[in-house]
Design a protein around this motif. Structure first.
Motif, PDB file in Angstrom:
ATOM      1  N   ALA A 184      25.482  -9.234   6.139  1.00 52.99           N
ATOM      2  CA  ALA A 184      24.374  -9.294   5.183  1.00 52.99           C
ATOM      3  C   ALA A 184      23.538  -8.027   5.212  1.00 52.99           C
ATOM      4  O   ALA A 184      23.226  -7.496   6.272  1.00 52.99           O
ATOM      5  CB  ALA A 184      23.487 -10.496   5.492  1.00 52.99           C
ATOM      6  N   GLY A 185      23.186  -7.548   4.037  1.00 53.53           N
ATOM      7  CA  GLY A 185      22.178  -6.512   3.879  1.00 53.53           C
ATOM      8  C   GLY A 185      20.868  -7.196   3.523  1.00 53.53           C
ATOM      9  O   GLY A 185      20.866  -8.215   2.835  1.00 53.53           O
ATOM     10  N   VAL A 186      19.747  -6.657   4.000  1.00 53.01           N
ATOM     11  CA  VAL A 186      18.452  -7.280   3.758  1.00 53.01           C
ATOM     12  C   VAL A 186      17.470  -6.233   3.266  1.00 53.01           C
ATOM     13  O   VAL A 186      17.417  -5.122   3.804  1.00 53.01           O
ATOM     14  CB  VAL A 186      17.894  -7.948   5.050  1.00 53.01           C
ATOM     15  CG1 VAL A 186      16.526  -8.571   4.787  1.00 53.01           C
ATOM     16  CG2 VAL A 186      18.858  -8.993   5.582  1.00 53.01           C
ATOM     17  N   GLY A 187      16.699  -6.582   2.263  1.00 54.58           N
ATOM     18  CA  GLY A 187      15.624  -5.738   1.763  1.00 54.58           C
ATOM     19  C   GLY A 187      14.374  -6.578   1.601  1.00 54.58           C
ATOM     20  O   GLY A 187      14.451  -7.772   1.325  1.00 54.58           O
ATOM     21  N   SER A 188      13.221  -5.948   1.795  1.00 53.86           N
ATOM     22  CA  SER A 188      11.969  -6.683   1.720  1.00 53.86           C
ATOM     23  C   SER A 188      10.859  -5.771   1.230  1.00 53.86           C
ATOM     24  O   SER A 188      10.895  -4.558   1.462  1.00 53.86           O
ATOM     25  CB  SER A 188      11.620  -7.237   3.113  1.00 53.86           C
ATOM     26  OG  SER A 188      10.492  -8.067   3.046  1.00 53.86           O
ATOM     27  N   VAL A 189       9.888  -6.345   0.566  1.00 52.34           N
ATOM     28  CA  VAL A 189       8.699  -5.612   0.146  1.00 52.34           C
ATOM     29  C   VAL A 189       7.488  -6.508   0.400  1.00 52.34           C
ATOM     30  O   VAL A 189       7.535  -7.717   0.174  1.00 52.34           O
ATOM     31  CB  VAL A 189       8.782  -5.182  -1.341  1.00 52.34           C
ATOM     32  CG1 VAL A 189       8.844  -6.355  -2.272  1.00 52.34           C
ATOM     33  CG2 VAL A 189       7.632  -4.274  -1.707  1.00 52.34           C
ATOM     34  N   THR A 190       6.417  -5.888   0.918  1.00 50.13           N
ATOM     35  CA  THR A 190       5.160  -6.599   1.140  1.00 50.13           C
ATOM     36  C   THR A 190       4.131  -6.076   0.152  1.00 50.13           C
ATOM     37  O   THR A 190       3.909  -4.865   0.066  1.00 50.13           O
ATOM     38  CB  THR A 190       4.656  -6.396   2.582  1.00 50.13           C
ATOM     39  OG1 THR A 190       5.640  -6.905   3.487  1.00 50.13           O
ATOM     40  CG2 THR A 190       3.338  -7.123   2.815  1.00 50.13           C
ATOM     41  N   MET A 191       3.531  -6.980  -0.593  1.00 55.69           N
ATOM     42  CA  MET A 191       2.532  -6.621  -1.596  1.00 55.69           C
ATOM     43  C   MET A 191       1.144  -7.019  -1.098  1.00 55.69           C
ATOM     44  O   MET A 191       0.973  -8.112  -0.557  1.00 55.69           O
ATOM     45  CB  MET A 191       2.859  -7.300  -2.923  1.00 55.69           C
ATOM     46  CG  MET A 191       4.158  -6.763  -3.537  1.00 55.69           C
ATOM     47  SD  MET A 191       4.955  -7.934  -4.647  1.00 55.69           S
ATOM     48  CE  MET A 191       5.960  -8.882  -3.505  1.00 55.69           C
ATOM     49  N   ASP A 192       0.188  -6.137  -1.262  1.00 56.72           N
ATOM     50  CA  ASP A 192      -1.189  -6.388  -0.830  1.00 56.72           C
ATOM     51  C   ASP A 192      -1.786  -7.573  -1.570  1.00 56.72           C
ATOM     52  O   ASP A 192      -1.381  -7.882  -2.707  1.00 56.72           O
ATOM     53  CB  ASP A 192      -2.063  -5.157  -1.082  1.00 56.72           C
ATOM     54  CG  ASP A 192      -1.714  -3.993  -0.164  1.00 56.72           C
ATOM     55  OD1 ASP A 192      -1.221  -4.239   0.954  1.00 56.72           O
ATOM     56  OD2 ASP A 192      -1.950  -2.845  -0.569  1.00 56.72           O
ATOM     57  N   PRO A 193      -2.774  -8.245  -0.950  1.00 55.29           N
ATOM     58  CA  PRO A 193      -3.467  -9.332  -1.648  1.00 55.29           C
ATOM     59  C   PRO A 193      -3.970  -8.849  -3.009  1.00 55.29           C
ATOM     60  O   PRO A 193      -4.441  -7.716  -3.149  1.00 55.29           O
ATOM     61  CB  PRO A 193      -4.642  -9.665  -0.723  1.00 55.29           C
ATOM     62  CG  PRO A 193      -4.178  -9.239   0.636  1.00 55.29           C
ATOM     63  CD  PRO A 193      -3.325  -8.018   0.391  1.00 55.29           C
ATOM     64  N   GLY A 194      -3.852  -9.689  -4.011  1.00 56.72           N
ATOM     65  CA  GLY A 194      -4.320  -9.372  -5.350  1.00 56.72           C
ATOM     66  C   GLY A 194      -3.264  -8.780  -6.265  1.00 56.72           C
ATOM     67  O   GLY A 194      -3.390  -8.859  -7.488  1.00 56.72           O
ATOM     68  N   LEU A 195      -2.229  -8.162  -5.706  1.00 60.06           N
ATOM     69  CA  LEU A 195      -1.184  -7.589  -6.553  1.00 60.06           C
ATOM     70  C   LEU A 195      -0.420  -8.696  -7.281  1.00 60.06           C
ATOM     71  O   LEU A 195      -0.181  -8.618  -8.485  1.00 60.06           O
ATOM     72  CB  LEU A 195      -0.233  -6.717  -5.740  1.00 60.06           C
ATOM     73  CG  LEU A 195       0.794  -5.935  -6.553  1.00 60.06           C
ATOM     74  CD1 LEU A 195       0.108  -4.985  -7.532  1.00 60.06           C
ATOM     75  CD2 LEU A 195       1.708  -5.148  -5.640  1.00 60.06           C
ATOM     76  N   VAL A 196      -0.037  -9.724  -6.550  1.00 62.80           N
ATOM     77  CA  VAL A 196       0.552 -10.915  -7.164  1.00 62.80           C
ATOM     78  C   VAL A 196      -0.619 -11.825  -7.498  1.00 62.80           C
ATOM     79  O   VAL A 196      -1.338 -12.268  -6.615  1.00 62.80           O
ATOM     80  CB  VAL A 196       1.552 -11.607  -6.223  1.00 62.80           C
ATOM     81  CG1 VAL A 196       2.061 -12.906  -6.844  1.00 62.80           C
ATOM     82  CG2 VAL A 196       2.706 -10.674  -5.906  1.00 62.80           C
ATOM     83  N   ARG A 197      -0.805 -12.056  -8.780  1.00 64.86           N
ATOM     84  CA  ARG A 197      -1.956 -12.833  -9.238  1.00 64.86           C
ATOM     85  C   ARG A 197      -1.725 -14.325  -9.068  1.00 64.86           C
ATOM     86  O   ARG A 197      -0.587 -14.781  -8.990  1.00 64.86           O
ATOM     87  CB  ARG A 197      -2.239 -12.515 -10.703  1.00 64.86           C
ATOM     88  CG  ARG A 197      -2.690 -11.107 -10.915  1.00 64.86           C
ATOM     89  CD  ARG A 197      -3.262 -10.991 -12.295  1.00 64.86           C
ATOM     90  NE  ARG A 197      -3.191  -9.629 -12.781  1.00 64.86           N
ATOM     91  CZ  ARG A 197      -3.020  -9.316 -14.042  1.00 64.86           C
ATOM     92  NH1 ARG A 197      -2.878 -10.249 -14.938  1.00 64.86           N
ATOM     93  NH2 ARG A 197      -2.991  -8.059 -14.405  1.00 64.86           N
ATOM     94  N   ARG A 198      -2.825 -15.053  -9.082  1.00 71.36           N
ATOM     95  CA  ARG A 198      -2.771 -16.502  -8.960  1.00 71.36           C
ATOM     96  C   ARG A 198      -1.921 -17.088 -10.079  1.00 71.36           C
ATOM     97  O   ARG A 198      -2.029 -16.680 -11.235  1.00 71.36           O
ATOM     98  CB  ARG A 198      -4.181 -17.059  -9.037  1.00 71.36           C
ATOM     99  CG  ARG A 198      -4.205 -18.542  -8.898  1.00 71.36           C
ATOM    100  CD  ARG A 198      -5.606 -19.053  -8.909  1.00 71.36           C
ATOM    101  NE  ARG A 198      -5.575 -20.490  -8.761  1.00 71.36           N
ATOM    102  CZ  ARG A 198      -6.600 -21.271  -8.962  1.00 71.36           C
ATOM    103  NH1 ARG A 198      -7.752 -20.749  -9.310  1.00 71.36           N
ATOM    104  NH2 ARG A 198      -6.479 -22.552  -8.811  1.00 71.36           N
ATOM    105  N   GLY A 199      -1.058 -18.009  -9.717  1.00 77.51           N
ATOM    106  CA  GLY A 199      -0.246 -18.705 -10.709  1.00 77.51           C
ATOM    107  C   GLY A 199       1.208 -18.295 -10.674  1.00 77.51           C
ATOM    108  O   GLY A 199       1.788 -18.082  -9.616  1.00 77.51           O
TER     109      GLY A 199
END
Length: 138
Positions: free
Chosen positions: A100-115
């Motif tokens: 398996a190859g694995v990739g990941s990204v972490t987004m700061d609070p607020g970048l992904v909006r509510r909903g």
């Protein structure tokens, strides 16, 4: 805990619809490519093959969001995530044959909006097996 169960149930149904459930045989079942994300999980797509994606409605603005994708089978997958009609993440993951190859990204609070948010997975081959998780660790 209830929010997680509801979101996972909706997500699994949506993932099957977007990935074309029943469109072809699944890859041989073995160990999951990614483990269940636990209580921080918003989404867990245990396994799909070929192109697909998921939609969910459980994001919170006040927490970071982590999108992780694992794949195998030779080739690659291109992953895009949209939140409220804005692209918030895009990356590729190499999918070696036999591991398996694995990739990941972490987004700061607020970048992904509510909903709601959507994730698209574009596989270079219909034979590629992939899984994904979306978590919001507290």
């Amino acid at each position: 805990m209830n929010r997680t169960r509801e979101v996972l149930a909706v997500t699994v149904l949506t993932a099957c619809a977007l990935a074309g459930a029943g469109a072809g045989p699944a890859a041989a079942a073995g160990d999951p490519l990614l483990p269940h994300p636990g209580p921080d999980g918003l989404v867990w797509v245990e396994e799909q093959t070929g192109d697909g994606g998921v939609a969910s409605g459980g994001a919170w603005e006040g927490l970071p969001t982590v999108l992780t994708v694992a794949c195998e089978g030779g080739g690659d997958v291109r992953v895009t995530m949209r939140s409220q009609d804005a692209e918030v993440a895009a990356f590729s993951v190499d999918c070696p044959a036999g591991t398996a190859g694995v990739g990941s990204v972490t987004m700061d609070p607020g970048l992904v909006r509510r909903g709601s948010f959507t994730i698209g997975v574009d596989a270079s081959s219909e034979e590629i097996r992939w899984a994904l998780t979306v978590t919001q660790p507290e």
